[in-house]
Write an enzyme that holds these catalytic residues in place. Sequence first.
Site, PDB file in Angstrom:
ATOM      1  N   ASP A  61       5.103  20.043   7.680  1.00 60.14           N
ATOM      2  CA  ASP A  61       6.059  21.155   7.546  1.00 60.14           C
ATOM      3  C   ASP A  61       7.283  20.794   6.702  1.00 60.14           C
ATOM      4  O   ASP A  61       7.775  21.618   5.919  1.00 60.14           O
ATOM      5  CB  ASP A  61       6.504  21.638   8.936  1.00 60.14           C
ATOM      6  CG  ASP A  61       7.114  20.513   9.756  1.00 60.14           C
ATOM      7  OD1 ASP A  61       6.419  19.513  10.013  1.00 60.14           O
ATOM      8  OD2 ASP A  61       8.304  20.581  10.081  1.00 60.14           O
ATOM      9  N   ARG A  97      -4.159  10.268   4.108  1.00 57.17           N
ATOM     10  CA  ARG A  97      -2.956  11.111   4.164  1.00 57.17           C
ATOM     11  C   ARG A  97      -2.217  11.060   2.828  1.00 57.17           C
ATOM     12  O   ARG A  97      -1.550  12.010   2.445  1.00 57.17           O
ATOM     13  CB  ARG A  97      -2.039  10.643   5.289  1.00 57.17           C
ATOM     14  CG  ARG A  97      -0.781  11.498   5.424  1.00 57.17           C
ATOM     15  CD  ARG A  97      -0.040  11.292   6.710  1.00 57.17           C
ATOM     16  NE  ARG A  97       1.211  12.009   6.731  1.00 57.17           N
ATOM     17  CZ  ARG A  97       1.377  13.239   7.242  1.00 57.17           C
ATOM     18  NH1 ARG A  97       0.335  13.888   7.731  1.00 57.17           N
ATOM     19  NH2 ARG A  97       2.557  13.828   7.259  1.00 57.17           N
ATOM     20  N   ASP A 139       4.422   0.580  12.114  1.00 55.33           N
ATOM     21  CA  ASP A 139       3.124   0.015  11.714  1.00 55.33           C
ATOM     22  C   ASP A 139       2.932  -1.394  12.266  1.00 55.33           C
ATOM     23  O   ASP A 139       1.801  -1.862  12.401  1.00 55.33           O
ATOM     24  CB  ASP A 139       2.999  -0.026  10.191  1.00 55.33           C
ATOM     25  CG  ASP A 139       2.987   1.363   9.588  1.00 55.33           C
ATOM     26  OD1 ASP A 139       3.258   1.498   8.390  1.00 55.33           O
ATOM     27  OD2 ASP A 139       2.724   2.326  10.334  1.00 55.33           O
ATOM     28  N   ARG A 144       0.883  14.696  13.070  1.00 54.98           N
ATOM     29  CA  ARG A 144       1.192  14.423  11.648  1.00 54.98           C
ATOM     30  C   ARG A 144       1.256  15.716  10.835  1.00 54.98           C
ATOM     31  O   ARG A 144       0.542  15.914   9.864  1.00 54.98           O
ATOM     32  CB  ARG A 144       0.194  13.439  11.055  1.00 54.98           C
ATOM     33  CG  ARG A 144       0.184  12.124  11.819  1.00 54.98           C
ATOM     34  CD  ARG A 144      -0.563  11.051  11.112  1.00 54.98           C
ATOM     35  NE  ARG A 144       0.297  10.424  10.095  1.00 54.98           N
ATOM     36  CZ  ARG A 144      -0.135   9.407   9.345  1.00 54.98           C
ATOM     37  NH1 ARG A 144      -1.381   8.989   9.457  1.00 54.98           N
ATOM     38  NH2 ARG A 144       0.671   8.844   8.433  1.00 54.98           N
ATOM     39  N   LYS A 173       0.844  -1.206   0.000  1.00 54.70           N
ATOM     40  CA  LYS A 173       0.000   0.000   0.000  1.00 54.70           C
ATOM     41  C   LYS A 173       0.874   1.250   0.000  1.00 54.70           C
ATOM     42  O   LYS A 173       0.679   2.164  -0.802  1.00 54.70           O
ATOM     43  CB  LYS A 173      -0.892   0.024   1.224  1.00 54.70           C
ATOM     44  CG  LYS A 173      -1.442   1.397   1.606  1.00 54.70           C
ATOM     45  CD  LYS A 173      -2.290   1.378   2.840  1.00 54.70           C
ATOM     46  CE  LYS A 173      -1.683   1.915   4.084  1.00 54.70           C
ATOM     47  NZ  LYS A 173      -1.464   3.343   4.198  1.00 54.70           N
ATOM     48  N   ASN A 174       1.887   1.265   0.888  1.00 60.13           N
ATOM     49  CA  ASN A 174       2.670   2.496   1.067  1.00 60.13           C
ATOM     50  C   ASN A 174       3.699   2.705  -0.020  1.00 60.13           C
ATOM     51  O   ASN A 174       4.438   3.680  -0.004  1.00 60.13           O
ATOM     52  CB  ASN A 174       3.323   2.508   2.450  1.00 60.13           C
ATOM     53  CG  ASN A 174       2.274   2.678   3.533  1.00 60.13           C
ATOM     54  OD1 ASN A 174       1.123   3.009   3.249  1.00 60.13           O
ATOM     55  ND2 ASN A 174       2.647   2.415   4.767  1.00 60.13           N
ATOM     56  N   CYS A 191      -4.891   8.253   9.322  1.00 61.09           N
ATOM     57  CA  CYS A 191      -5.051   7.676  10.666  1.00 61.09           C
ATOM     58  C   CYS A 191      -4.710   8.715  11.735  1.00 61.09           C
ATOM     59  O   CYS A 191      -3.815   9.523  11.580  1.00 61.09           O
ATOM     60  CB  CYS A 191      -4.110   6.483  10.835  1.00 61.09           C
ATOM     61  SG  CYS A 191      -4.627   5.055   9.896  1.00 61.09           S
ATOM     62  N   ARG A 226      -8.714   0.180   4.317  1.00 59.43           N
ATOM     63  CA  ARG A 226      -7.824   1.145   3.667  1.00 59.43           C
ATOM     64  C   ARG A 226      -6.469   0.529   3.364  1.00 59.43           C
ATOM     65  O   ARG A 226      -5.790   0.920   2.428  1.00 59.43           O
ATOM     66  CB  ARG A 226      -7.643   2.378   4.578  1.00 59.43           C
ATOM     67  CG  ARG A 226      -8.870   3.248   4.733  1.00 59.43           C
ATOM     68  CD  ARG A 226      -8.528   4.536   5.457  1.00 59.43           C
ATOM     69  NE  ARG A 226      -7.264   5.048   4.950  1.00 59.43           N
ATOM     70  CZ  ARG A 226      -6.210   5.355   5.737  1.00 59.43           C
ATOM     71  NH1 ARG A 226      -6.308   5.225   7.052  1.00 59.43           N
ATOM     72  NH2 ARG A 226      -5.107   5.813   5.213  1.00 59.43           N
TER      73      ARG A 226
HETATM   74  C1  EPZ Z   1       4.319   6.872   6.235  1.00 59.34           C
HETATM   75  O1  EPZ Z   1       3.585   7.905   6.859  1.00 59.34           O
HETATM   76  C2  EPZ Z   1       3.358   5.696   6.113  1.00 59.34           C
HETATM   77  N1  EPZ Z   1       2.218   6.071   5.294  1.00 59.34           N
HETATM   78  C3  EPZ Z   1       2.876   5.277   7.500  1.00 59.34           C
HETATM   79  O2  EPZ Z   1       2.061   4.125   7.345  1.00 59.34           O
HETATM   80  C4  EPZ Z   1       4.095   4.903   8.341  1.00 59.34           C
HETATM   81  O3  EPZ Z   1       3.658   4.593   9.652  1.00 59.34           O
HETATM   82  C5  EPZ Z   1       5.067   6.092   8.385  1.00 59.34           C
HETATM   83  O4  EPZ Z   1       5.430   6.482   7.039  1.00 59.34           O
HETATM   84  C6  EPZ Z   1       6.356   5.756   9.147  1.00 59.34           C
HETATM   85  O5  EPZ Z   1       6.988   4.679   8.544  1.00 59.34           O
HETATM   86  C7  EPZ Z   1       2.361   6.063   3.946  1.00 59.34           C
HETATM   87  O6  EPZ Z   1       3.431   5.799   3.421  1.00 59.34           O
HETATM   88  C8  EPZ Z   1       1.128   6.383   3.154  1.00 59.34           C
HETATM   89  P1  EPZ Z   1       6.519  10.166   8.329  1.00 59.34           P
HETATM   90  P2  EPZ Z   1       4.190   9.412   6.893  1.00 59.34           P
HETATM   91  O7  EPZ Z   1       6.447  11.398   7.513  1.00 59.34           O
HETATM   92  O8  EPZ Z   1       4.907   9.683   5.634  1.00 59.34           O
HETATM   93  C9  EPZ Z   1       6.544  13.587  11.588  1.00 59.34           C
HETATM   94  C10 EPZ Z   1       0.108   2.836   7.621  1.00 59.34           C
HETATM   95  O9  EPZ Z   1      -0.458   2.342   8.600  1.00 59.34           O
HETATM   96  N2  EPZ Z   1       6.485  14.542  10.473  1.00 59.34           N
HETATM   97  O10 EPZ Z   1       7.727   9.293   8.229  1.00 59.34           O
HETATM   98  O11 EPZ Z   1       3.116  10.331   7.306  1.00 59.34           O
HETATM   99  C11 EPZ Z   1       5.247  12.804  11.755  1.00 59.34           C
HETATM  100  O12 EPZ Z   1       4.320  13.525  12.524  1.00 59.34           O
HETATM  101  C12 EPZ Z   1       0.664   4.256   7.691  1.00 59.34           C
HETATM  102  O13 EPZ Z   1       0.311   2.240   6.540  1.00 59.34           O
HETATM  103  C13 EPZ Z   1       6.654  15.904  10.735  1.00 59.34           C
HETATM  104  O14 EPZ Z   1       6.821  16.314  11.874  1.00 59.34           O
HETATM  105  O15 EPZ Z   1       5.240   9.267   8.076  1.00 59.34           O
HETATM  106  C14 EPZ Z   1       5.701  11.537  12.468  1.00 59.34           C
HETATM  107  O16 EPZ Z   1       5.777  11.791  13.857  1.00 59.34           O
HETATM  108  C15 EPZ Z   1       0.433   4.870   9.058  1.00 59.34           C
HETATM  109  N3  EPZ Z   1       6.608  16.790   9.702  1.00 59.34           N
HETATM  110  C16 EPZ Z   1       7.102  11.322  11.914  1.00 59.34           C
HETATM  111  O17 EPZ Z   1       7.504  12.570  11.301  1.00 59.34           O
HETATM  112  C17 EPZ Z   1       6.430  16.370   8.400  1.00 59.34           C
HETATM  113  O18 EPZ Z   1       6.421  17.227   7.481  1.00 59.34           O
HETATM  114  C18 EPZ Z   1       7.172  10.235  10.853  1.00 59.34           C
HETATM  115  O19 EPZ Z   1       6.267  10.605   9.852  1.00 59.34           O
HETATM  116  C19 EPZ Z   1       6.272  14.982   8.149  1.00 59.34           C
HETATM  117  C20 EPZ Z   1       6.318  14.085   9.199  1.00 59.34           C
END
Ligand code: EPZ
Length: 435
Positions: free
Chosen positions: A124, A92, A308, A121, A22-23, A116, A400
Amino acid sequence: MEILTISGGSGLFGEVRIPGAKNSVLPIMAASVLCRGTVTLTDVPHLSDVEASARILQSVGCKVLLENGRAVITPPEFPGSAVPEPLMRAMRSSLFYLAPLLARTGRADIYTPGGCRLGARPIDMHLSGLEKMGAHITEKDGGALEVTAPDGLAGADICLRFPSVGATETLLMAAAAARGETVLRGAAVEPEVTDLARFLQGAGADITGVGTRVLHIRGRELLMGTQHAVCPDRITAATVLCAVAGCGGEVLLTNTCNAHLAEVLRILRRAGCMVSASGDSSVALASSGALRAAGGWDTGVYPSFPTDAAPLMAAALLRAQGESRVTDTIFENRFACAEGFLRLGASVNVCGRTLHVHGMDLLNGADVEAPDLRGGAALVIAALQAQGSTRVMGAEHISRGYEDIAALLAPLGARITRSWGEPCGRGCRNAGTVL
Ligand code: EPZ
C-alpha cells in the site's frame, strides 16, 4: 527440490570475503531502466534473484550480461512496460520494476509480487506514494496491476507511515525521474537504501539528505549510464559470524562495512564472542562454541538489530546456556524455522513475534525443511552444530539470497553438499536424492 546435506559437530576456522548485497543489487538493477546508457555494476552476487532480475530486464528490452561478479545492463530507447506474471511472482523484488517502468514509459503492467512468507507484506505504501505523484492504479483479476501516468510523474511531499525499505526505494526511483521536487519524509535509512541513492546520484539524480529520514529529490528528465560497486551484504556477513559463533572457531571477514554490523556484533559480544573490528572493512570473531545466553532483544528498522539476522542469531544461540529471546517487530512470521530447530533437538518456542531459546547441550542431525530464505540459512547454522548428518530440504529458498552457502562456508571447513530430490509436499521428511 534442492537439498543440502550437512555434517555437523566441528569448529569453523578461516577467512571469508563478503559479496555484494542482494538487497542492494536488486533495486539498483531495476533502477537501471531509468538510465539512458549502459550501467555497469560490480561486486554483483551470483543469486537466483539476480538471474530473475536479469530476466525481467530482458523482458522489457534491456541487454543484460551477468559474468564474473559484474552486471552490464543496456536499456533500450523505448523499454516495454509489461512484466510477465511468472517473473513477477518469483520474488518480492520484482515490485522494484513498477516505478522505473512507470517513470520511463508512462505505464507499468505488473502483478503483485512473490517472496518469502514472512507475513502479509502489503504494498500500500508503494502504491499510495505513486498515486500522490500522479499515477492511476487499476487492480485487475489475479493480482494484476495496471499502473499509468499519462501526464508523467510529478514531485510530491510524501510522508511514509512506516520507514518501509521497499516503499522508500520505489518512491526514490520514481522521484528521481519525476517533474519537480519530491520530499520523502519518514524514509528508511537501511544501507541498501543509501546504496540505491548513491547509484542514482552517480547516474545524475539530484538527491540530498541521503542516509537521513528526509530525502529531497529534484527529478531529472535524463539519467545517464554509470558504474557502481554494490555495497557488502551485511546479512551474509551476519550469517558467517553466527555460524562460527554457534559452532566455535575463528573467522576473519573481509570486504565488510562494520558500521552496518554494529547491532549484530553487540549481541555476539553479549553472548561471549571475542570480536575485533579492524578499520571499517574487516572484522574478526573468535568463539569457544560454549556461548552464554544473550537475554532479550528486539529487531527494528536500521540502525536497530536487522530482522533478517534474527533467525541466524537464534540458531547461534541454540546451545547457549540459559534463555535468549528475540522479538521481530517487522514481520509477523519471521520464525517459521523454529519447527526445524525443534527437529534438531533444540528447545525453542514461538510466542507471538518472539522466539524463546533455552540452550541445549546437544543437537542431533535430522531432516528439516527451509521455510524461507533466512530461516533456511538459520537451519544450516543449526545443522553445523548438530552431531551427525542433517538434510535441509527446500534449499532453493536459500539460493535466492546466497551465492552458494556451501561454497561460502567451505573455506571454514564446513562440510555441506548439494543434491536434488523430487518435489514433495510441505513438511516432507524423506525426499529421495536424485543425483
Ligand atoms: C526489505 O523487504 C528486504 N527485502 C527484506 O529482506 C527485509 O527483511 C526488509 O526490507 C526489512 O529490512 C529486499 O530489500 C528485497 P519493508 P521489504 O517494506 O521492502 C510493511 C531478505 O531476507 N509494509 O521494510 O518488503 C511490511 O509488511 C528479505 O533479504 C506495509 O505494510 O520490507 C513489513 O511488515 C526478507 N506496506 C514492514 O512494512 C507497504 O507498502 C517492513 O517492510 C510496505 C511494507
